[in-house]
Design a protein around this motif. Structure first.
Motif, short mmCIF file in Angstrom:
data_model
loop_
_atom_site.label_atom_id
_atom_site.label_comp_id
_atom_site.label_asym_id
_atom_site.label_seq_id
_atom_site.Cartn_x
_atom_site.Cartn_y
_atom_site.Cartn_z
N ALA A 1 -3.02 -40.91 -28.27
CA ALA A 1 -3.41 -40.34 -26.98
C ALA A 1 -2.29 -40.59 -25.97
O ALA A 1 -1.81 -41.72 -25.85
N GLU A 2 -1.89 -39.55 -25.25
CA GLU A 2 -0.81 -39.70 -24.27
C GLU A 2 -1.26 -40.50 -23.06
O GLU A 2 -2.33 -40.26 -22.50
N ILE A 3 -0.41 -41.45 -22.66
CA ILE A 3 -0.66 -42.23 -21.45
C ILE A 3 0.18 -41.68 -20.30
O ILE A 3 -0.34 -41.39 -19.23
N ASP A 4 1.47 -41.52 -20.52
CA ASP A 4 2.34 -40.96 -19.48
C ASP A 4 3.69 -40.63 -20.11
O ASP A 4 3.98 -41.01 -21.24
N ARG A 5 4.53 -39.92 -19.35
CA ARG A 5 5.88 -39.61 -19.79
C ARG A 5 6.81 -39.54 -18.60
O ARG A 5 6.39 -39.25 -17.47
N LEU A 6 8.07 -39.81 -18.85
CA LEU A 6 9.15 -39.63 -17.88
C LEU A 6 10.13 -38.62 -18.45
O LEU A 6 10.46 -38.68 -19.64
N THR A 7 10.60 -37.73 -17.60
CA THR A 7 11.55 -36.71 -18.04
C THR A 7 12.87 -36.88 -17.30
O THR A 7 12.88 -37.23 -16.12
N ASP A 8 13.96 -36.64 -18.00
CA ASP A 8 15.32 -36.73 -17.48
C ASP A 8 15.72 -38.20 -17.34
O ASP A 8 14.92 -39.11 -17.55
N PHE A 9 16.97 -38.41 -17.01
CA PHE A 9 17.47 -39.77 -16.83
C PHE A 9 16.77 -40.44 -15.65
O PHE A 9 16.53 -39.82 -14.61
N GLN A 10 16.43 -41.70 -15.83
CA GLN A 10 15.95 -42.54 -14.75
C GLN A 10 16.66 -43.89 -14.86
O GLN A 10 16.87 -44.38 -15.98
N PRO A 11 17.03 -44.51 -13.75
CA PRO A 11 17.70 -45.81 -13.83
C PRO A 11 16.77 -46.90 -14.36
O PRO A 11 15.55 -46.75 -14.36
N LEU A 12 17.37 -47.98 -14.79
CA LEU A 12 16.61 -49.05 -15.43
C LEU A 12 15.52 -49.60 -14.53
O LEU A 12 14.41 -49.90 -15.00
N GLU A 13 15.79 -49.73 -13.23
CA GLU A 13 14.77 -50.30 -12.34
C GLU A 13 13.54 -49.40 -12.25
O GLU A 13 12.41 -49.89 -12.16
N VAL A 14 13.74 -48.08 -12.29
CA VAL A 14 12.60 -47.16 -12.25
C VAL A 14 11.80 -47.26 -13.55
O VAL A 14 10.56 -47.33 -13.55
N ILE A 15 12.51 -47.28 -14.67
CA ILE A 15 11.83 -47.37 -15.96
C ILE A 15 11.13 -48.72 -16.11
O ILE A 15 10.04 -48.81 -16.69
N THR A 16 11.71 -49.76 -15.55
CA THR A 16 11.07 -51.08 -15.60
C THR A 16 9.73 -51.06 -14.89
O THR A 16 8.71 -51.53 -15.43
N ARG A 17 9.69 -50.51 -13.68
CA ARG A 17 8.42 -50.43 -12.93
C ARG A 17 7.41 -49.58 -13.69
O ARG A 17 6.21 -49.90 -13.74
N TRP A 18 7.89 -48.49 -14.28
CA TRP A 18 7.00 -47.58 -15.01
C TRP A 18 6.37 -48.27 -16.21
O TRP A 18 5.15 -48.22 -16.41
N VAL A 19 7.19 -48.94 -17.02
CA VAL A 19 6.68 -49.63 -18.21
C VAL A 19 5.73 -50.75 -17.82
O VAL A 19 4.67 -50.94 -18.44
N GLN A 20 6.07 -51.50 -16.78
CA GLN A 20 5.19 -52.58 -16.34
C GLN A 20 3.84 -52.05 -15.87
O GLN A 20 2.80 -52.66 -16.14
N THR A 21 3.85 -50.90 -15.20
CA THR A 21 2.59 -50.28 -14.75
C THR A 21 1.73 -49.87 -15.95
O THR A 21 0.52 -50.12 -15.97
N LEU A 22 2.35 -49.26 -16.95
CA LEU A 22 1.60 -48.83 -18.13
C LEU A 22 1.09 -50.02 -18.93
O LEU A 22 0.01 -49.96 -19.53
N ALA A 23 1.87 -51.11 -18.95
CA ALA A 23 1.43 -52.30 -19.68
C ALA A 23 0.18 -52.90 -19.03
O ALA A 23 -0.72 -53.39 -19.73
N LYS A 24 0.12 -52.85 -17.70
CA LYS A 24 -1.05 -53.40 -16.99
C LYS A 24 -2.27 -52.50 -17.15
O LYS A 24 -3.40 -52.98 -17.24
N ASP A 25 -2.04 -51.19 -17.17
CA ASP A 25 -3.16 -50.25 -17.27
C ASP A 25 -2.79 -49.10 -18.21
O ASP A 25 -2.33 -48.05 -17.77
N PRO A 26 -2.98 -49.29 -19.52
CA PRO A 26 -2.61 -48.25 -20.49
C PRO A 26 -3.70 -47.20 -20.70
O PRO A 26 -3.90 -46.72 -21.81
N THR A 27 -4.37 -46.82 -19.62
CA THR A 27 -5.42 -45.80 -19.73
C THR A 27 -4.80 -44.46 -20.09
O THR A 27 -3.89 -43.99 -19.40
N PRO A 28 -5.27 -43.80 -21.15
CA PRO A 28 -4.71 -42.48 -21.49
C PRO A 28 -5.10 -41.44 -20.46
O PRO A 28 -6.02 -41.64 -19.65
N ILE A 29 -4.41 -40.32 -20.48
CA ILE A 29 -4.67 -39.25 -19.51
C ILE A 29 -6.14 -38.87 -19.47
O ILE A 29 -6.72 -38.67 -18.40
#
Length: 580
Positions: A255-283
């Motif tokens: 089940a899809e939780i979220d996606r990022l498209t195109d290049f994103q810097p490490l700090e953006v991806i870090t916040r994104w992954v940390q958010t999904l780790a705290k709340d991995p609710t699927p769409i």
């Protein structure tokens, strides 16, 4: 490389031959052999070995990293270690003052959590398993570079399909990755990428190869899928991966939780992954949050469902006009000949432009509107002049550019925003059907702006090369591709682009030789593209026999997905008529 090191060829040390045999067999070290390197005198007078030339090191943020060029590997059976300068450590994988590696892969070794400068002892073998070298490298002397500031010279993208990435394991088979995610109750991260994609290259070099990313995602199963490989077509369709690069996160039930498209810097991806780790609710489980649900549905290329959710949000969400436009686009795709549906799309585009006349995305909306306004008219001319004038203003006025991009995801063009606007501007001239001189001048302006790109930034430098090719500045393009290949020898994508450049310069014999090499190093859609361009080169070089043999061989292949390469097949069939 940091500091002076002491190089000792193992076979030159006491007990060295026993060490070589033990290392190469991967077995335990005999006590006497293991002790020999520690008691042997430093080999400071020895000439630099090939393996030392292949080794680069970095020190910063309490972390020491060693990396090797292809052809060499770190021996994970040997006592690789860091000895701290006058500092006794009592925690972790430590014996006295010696610290063992935090992680070790074939061509990368990492020591993390180092409280002070010291000396690293690294055991490096050649892949042919003919020798092992010992390198003792002092670090922390004040001239060291932070790992984040130095580009990795051996990018993962140059090794498509590699099973093990240096900063953690990336799998390449979906079934294997899903099995592992279920076994370990982990989230599954999938990267959809292509070797030719500048955004993918930048994401790879600036994010995916970084130790911080490996640490960030160490509790996830990671999978890389090359969209150019025909065997991945089903998964590209299943997960609607319409843009690359895409980082897609699923749970173990797919089940899809979220996606990022195109290049994103490490700090953006870090916040994104940390958010999904705290709340991995699927769409599917976000029904109580229409804004978040709408955003994730839009990112998943499900605009109709996204629009339904975003309409519930008050005040109107920033994503609402984009959802309306993409929904209208989807309706047109279902019936591309329906005039009234195209008018609906044009109306949505005009409405969005009226609401946001100075935003960057309004440039893209105007560009799409020009594609619909095929017949010359006052409305079409106004769309063009408005788009051109906005692009010119953004290129001249830094504040206007900053405001226009305030909420935009510019992806691979982060820090190169003017190149993005100039590229859009040139494409607008082309779509509007301006005369050749105007179009050429627009691309030359983009190329001029691209001169500011740092060639050490691999993704943006690849994009700059494409701009030079669009501008038909073939001599400059050849010079640039030569510089890029000097930094990344045998990069298959750069060689494919050089093939096109040589052809346009009428260097047919050289192009044919390079094309044959490219064909051996290509696969999937890239292989078909090379075959098409090599056939053109053979014909131009008056090698019709070679051209016909190549064309017949490819047209007769059943392993090629001709539905995905329909245009190339048609071109090959036309080329075949020229050599009959």
């Amino acid at each position: 490389m940091i500091g002076d090191d002491e190089v000792g060829r193992v076979s030159d040390l006491r007990g060295g031959r026993l060490l070589v045999v033990a290392f190469l067999l991967g077995g335990p070290l005999a006590p006497a052999a293991a002790a020999a390197p520690e008691t042997a005198p430093p080999a400071t007078a020895a000439p630099a070995s090939p393996s030392r030339e292949a080794l680069s090191t970095q020190w910063g943020e309490n972390r020491f990293i060693g990396r090797l060029k292809p052809g060499y590997h770190f021996n994970d059976k040997a006592p690789n270690k860091v000895v701290m300068a006058g500092k006794k450590i009592t925690t972790g994988a430590v014996s006295g003052t010696a610290i063992s590696p935090t992680s070790i892969h074939e061509r990368e070794i990492v020591f993390a959590g180092l409280p002070s400068p010291g000396e690293a002892t690294l055991y490096v073998c050649d892949d042919a398993q003919t020798f092992c070298d010992i390198h003792r490298i002092p670090f922390g002397g004040g001239n060291d570079k932070d790992p984040k500031t130095k580009e990795d010279p051996f990018p993962l993208s140059s090794q498509p399909g590699a099973h093990a990435a240096r900063n953690g394991t990336w799998l390449t088979r979906y079934d294997e990755a899903l099995k592992q995610a279920r076994l370990h109750h982990q989230l599954l991260m999938i990267e959809f990428f292509a070797r030719w994609c500048p955004g993918c290259i930048r994401l790879d070099t600036e994010v995916l190869q970084q130790p911080a990313f490996a640490e960030l995602t160490r509790k996830m199963t990671r999978l890389r899928l090359d969209v150019d490989r025909f065997e991945n077509s089903g998964l590209v369709g299943k997960y609607n991966a319409k843009a690359i690069p895409t980082l897609l996160v699923l749970n173990s039930e797919e089940a899809e939780i979220d996606r990022l498209t195109d290049f994103q810097p490490l700090e953006v991806i870090t916040r994104w992954v940390q958010t999904l780790a705290k709340d991995p609710t699927p769409i599917a489980g976000l029904q109580q949050n229409p804004l978040l649900l709408g955003r994730r549905l839009l990112a998943a290329h499900r605009p109709m469902e996204a629009l339904e959710q975003l309409k519930k949000v008050s005040p109107p969400a920033w994503e609402l006009p984009q959802a309306e436009i993409e929904t209208a686009e989807l309706i047109v795709e279902l019936d591309p000949n329906a005039t009234e549906k195209k008018e609906l799309l044009a109306g949505k585009l005009r409405q969005a432009v009226q609401q946001e006349s100075a935003s960057y995305r309004s440039l893209e909306w105007r560009k799409r509107l020009l594609q619909l306004q095929k017949v010359p008219s006052p409305d079409r001319e106004k769309t063009f002049t408005d788009a051109r004038d906005l692009a010119d203003r953004l290129l001249k006025d830094e504040e206007s550019l900053k405001t226009a991009l305030m909420s935009e995801n510019v992806g691979e063009f982060i820090n190169f925003e003017k190149l993005l606007v100039a590229t859009e501007r040139a494409e607008i001239f082309e779509i509007a059907g301006r005369d050749d001189a105007e179009i050429q001048k627009a691309w030359e302006l983009a190329a001029k702006i691209g001169e500011k790109v740092d060639l050490q930034c691999r993704g943006p430098s690849h994009r700059y090369l494409l701009v030079l090719m669009q501008a038909h500045l073939w001599s400059q393009a050849e010079e640039l591709v030569g510089k890029l290949l000097a930094n990344n020898p045998d990069d298959p994508e750069l060689e494919r682009r050089r093939l096109k450049i040589l052809f346009e310069q009428k260097k047919f014999d050289e192009a044919a030789q390079l094309g044959e090499k490219c064909l051996r190093n290509s696969y999937g859609r890239n292989e078909v593209w090379v075959a098409e361009n090599l056939a053109k080169t053979y014909i131009a070089a008056k090698k019709k026999k070679e051209a016909r043999a190549l064309i017949d061989r490819f047209l007769g292949r059943s392993d090629i997905d001709w539905k995905r390469t329909k245009g190339s097949r048609e071109n090959l069939e036309k080329l075949r008529e020229q050599v009959l």
